[in-house]
Motif scaffolding. Structure first.
Motif, PDB file in Angstrom:
ATOM      1  N   UNK A   8       0.911  -1.149   0.112  1.00  0.00           N
ATOM      2  CA  UNK A   8       0.093  -0.129  -0.041  1.00  0.00           C
ATOM      3  C   UNK A   8       0.922   1.238  -0.129  1.00  0.00           C
ATOM      4  N   UNK A   9       0.626   2.070  -1.040  1.00  0.00           N
ATOM      5  CA  UNK A   9       1.432   3.483  -1.043  1.00  0.00           C
ATOM      6  C   UNK A   9       0.408   4.772  -0.934  1.00  0.00           C
ATOM      7  N   UNK A  10       1.068   5.682  -0.448  1.00  0.00           N
ATOM      8  CA  UNK A  10       0.742   6.863  -0.458  1.00  0.00           C
ATOM      9  C   UNK A  10       1.499   7.827  -1.238  1.00  0.00           C
ATOM     10  N   UNK A  11       1.037   8.450  -2.243  1.00  0.00           N
ATOM     11  CA  UNK A  11       1.633   9.520  -3.171  1.00  0.00           C
ATOM     12  C   UNK A  11       1.258  10.753  -2.919  1.00  0.00           C
ATOM     13  N   UNK A  12       2.012  11.779  -2.231  1.00  0.00           N
ATOM     14  CA  UNK A  12       1.411  13.191  -2.310  1.00  0.00           C
ATOM     15  C   UNK A  12       1.679  13.917  -3.474  1.00  0.00           C
ATOM     16  N   UNK A  13       0.885  15.033  -3.800  1.00  0.00           N
ATOM     17  CA  UNK A  13       0.931  15.673  -4.927  1.00  0.00           C
ATOM     18  C   UNK A  13       0.980  14.737  -6.204  1.00  0.00           C
ATOM     19  N   UNK A  14      -0.020  13.806  -6.178  1.00  0.00           N
ATOM     20  CA  UNK A  14       0.029  12.825  -7.194  1.00  0.00           C
ATOM     21  C   UNK A  14      -1.105  13.176  -8.166  1.00  0.00           C
ATOM     22  N   UNK A  29       2.238  -1.818 -11.163  1.00  0.00           N
ATOM     23  CA  UNK A  29       3.046  -3.202 -10.600  1.00  0.00           C
ATOM     24  C   UNK A  29       2.355  -3.560  -9.489  1.00  0.00           C
ATOM     25  N   UNK A  30       1.127  -3.450  -9.140  1.00  0.00           N
ATOM     26  CA  UNK A  30       0.560  -4.056  -7.944  1.00  0.00           C
ATOM     27  C   UNK A  30       0.231  -3.228  -6.663  1.00  0.00           C
ATOM     28  N   UNK A  31       0.571  -2.126  -6.541  1.00  0.00           N
ATOM     29  CA  UNK A  31       0.366  -1.516  -5.207  1.00  0.00           C
ATOM     30  C   UNK A  31      -1.120  -0.955  -5.336  1.00  0.00           C
ATOM     31  N   UNK A  32      -1.613  -0.693  -3.985  1.00  0.00           N
ATOM     32  CA  UNK A  32      -2.992  -0.181  -3.741  1.00  0.00           C
ATOM     33  C   UNK A  32      -2.415   1.334  -3.561  1.00  0.00           C
ATOM     34  N   UNK A  33      -3.133   2.351  -3.912  1.00  0.00           N
ATOM     35  CA  UNK A  33      -2.357   3.639  -3.861  1.00  0.00           C
ATOM     36  C   UNK A  33      -3.655   4.660  -3.485  1.00  0.00           C
ATOM     37  N   UNK A  34      -2.921   5.529  -2.330  1.00  0.00           N
ATOM     38  CA  UNK A  34      -3.570   6.648  -1.807  1.00  0.00           C
ATOM     39  C   UNK A  34      -3.260   7.730  -2.777  1.00  0.00           C
ATOM     40  N   UNK A  60      -7.883   2.902 -11.671  1.00  0.00           N
ATOM     41  CA  UNK A  60      -9.131   1.853 -11.669  1.00  0.00           C
ATOM     42  C   UNK A  60      -9.427   1.426 -13.287  1.00  0.00           C
ATOM     43  N   UNK A  61      -9.069   2.234 -14.256  1.00  0.00           N
ATOM     44  CA  UNK A  61      -9.681   1.731 -15.739  1.00  0.00           C
ATOM     45  C   UNK A  61      -8.637   0.945 -16.062  1.00  0.00           C
ATOM     46  N   UNK A  62      -7.332   0.916 -15.508  1.00  0.00           N
ATOM     47  CA  UNK A  62      -6.203  -0.269 -15.728  1.00  0.00           C
ATOM     48  C   UNK A  62      -6.390  -1.266 -15.066  1.00  0.00           C
ATOM     49  N   UNK A  63      -7.513  -1.524 -14.110  1.00  0.00           N
ATOM     50  CA  UNK A  63      -7.322  -2.541 -13.112  1.00  0.00           C
ATOM     51  C   UNK A  63      -6.889  -2.693 -11.909  1.00  0.00           C
ATOM     52  N   UNK A  64      -6.507  -1.355 -11.485  1.00  0.00           N
ATOM     53  CA  UNK A  64      -5.813  -1.296 -10.318  1.00  0.00           C
ATOM     54  C   UNK A  64      -6.800  -0.769  -9.165  1.00  0.00           C
ATOM     55  N   UNK A  65      -6.284  -0.455  -8.005  1.00  0.00           N
ATOM     56  CA  UNK A  65      -7.070  -0.109  -6.942  1.00  0.00           C
ATOM     57  C   UNK A  65      -6.424   1.023  -6.359  1.00  0.00           C
ATOM     58  N   UNK A  66      -7.151   2.328  -5.941  1.00  0.00           N
ATOM     59  CA  UNK A  66      -6.677   3.295  -5.491  1.00  0.00           C
ATOM     60  C   UNK A  66      -7.710   4.259  -4.748  1.00  0.00           C
ATOM     61  N   UNK A  67      -7.506   5.118  -3.930  1.00  0.00           N
ATOM     62  CA  UNK A  67      -8.497   6.284  -3.419  1.00  0.00           C
ATOM     63  C   UNK A  67      -7.996   7.526  -3.506  1.00  0.00           C
TER      64      UNK A  67
END
Length: 301
Positions: A8-14, A29-34, A60-67
């Motif tokens: 699980x990753x947090x990226x600020x200014x993203x 590459x598989x990470x769930x991303x904030x 999400x359109x590419x099949x990943x998971x993020x908030x």
């Protein structure tokens, strides 16, 4: 293969630029991303979650998971709530990319102190706030990867960027100590110094070959710095597909005492500056040890 499955990753200014590329690549590459972005202007004014939500939609359109999250990194309570949101959804936080930033460029003579404080608050204290909010989680996990986004403007200076440069070099100092303190819990802390064409560099115009400076050419370095195989205490410079390392070094110097010591410092400044045998200290105490060793040698001579 650099893989982030289960991380699980947090990226600020993203919401754009480098942060967006980092978030997309981590998710690919598989990470769930904030995806955190205040959504303000380049100088820090305004705010909207739209940019962050757009990147989440791409993931999400590419099949990943993020908030998406629109917290200001300068607001510790909002940052803590962001971390709580990620923990509630995914139960861990493995990666923090401190990328959020602003610019308020002016020469030091013309700069208002408020503009100096604000830039330092966003870059330095923003990274401090985010890092503090995840630090205990990473300690309990015995795993963490943190990247501070520094800059050549901090490492080497740049006209009109005293506030930005001071904040960016301060992040190097933060990284140096946190990498030592986090080592026993496998928390690896590094700095990334990017050169890329983003909203932050748009004023440079023809001064840079912009077509060669895509932010996507920096992100591979970031991925290494947050991977299982990451180094720690590294300052990685990246741009246009080139990767270099920067170091804070210490020369061997000379010992000078006596009534004419000021004059001797001037007379021997070339010898003091001689880089033969210079070192990259493991920690700040190395400077004192070198200085004391000179004194001991003088006394035993």
């Amino acid at each position: 293969m650099v893989n982030f499955e289960g991380r699980v990753a947090i990226v600020t200014g993203a919401g754009g630029g480098l942060g967006r590329e980092h978030a997309l690549a981590l998710a690919a590459r598989g990470a769930k991303v904030v995806v955190n972005d205040l959504g303000g202007a380049r100088d820090g004014s305004g705010g909207s979650a739209t940019a962050a939500e757009g990147v989440v939609a791409e993931i999400e359109a590419a099949g990943g998971e993020a908030i998406a999250n629109a917290a200001s990194v300068t607001d510790y309570d909002a940052v803590a709530a962001m971390v709580d949101q990620a923990m509630a959804k995914w139960g861990r936080i493995d990666i923090l990319v401190n990328n959020a930033g602003v610019l308020r460029d002016k020469t030091f003579a013309k700069m208002e102190l408020e503009d100096f404080r604000f830039v330092v608050d966003v870059h330095l204290m923003g990274a401090v706030n985010c890092t503090k909010a995840v630090w205990e989680i990473m300690r309990q996990q015995n795993y963490g990867r943190i990247v501070m986004t520094t800059s050549s403007s901090g490492l080497y200076g740049n006209f009109g960027q005293s506030n930005y440069g001071a904040a960016k070099m301060a992040l190097v100092g933060l990284m140096q100590t946190l990498s030592i303190e986090g080592a026993k819990n496998d928390i690896r802390v590094n700095c990334l110094a990017p050169t890329a064409h983003t909203r932050m560099t748009e004023d440079l115009g023809a001064a840079l070959p912009l077509e060669a400076l895509g932010p996507d050419l920096v992100t591979p370095g970031l991925l290494h710095l947050v991977s299982d195989q990451a180094p720690s205490r590294c300052i990685l410079a990246a741009g246009a597909g080139g990767f270099e390392r920067a170091y804070v070094t210490l020369t061997q110097g000379v010992r000078i005492v006596g009534a004419d010591a000021p004059e001797q410092v001037a007379a021997q400044f070339d010898a003091i500056s001689d880089r033969t045998g210079e070192i990259v200290p493991d920690m700040g105490a190395a400077q004192g040890m070198i200085e004391l060793s000179k004194a001991q040698k003088a006394h035993s001579a």
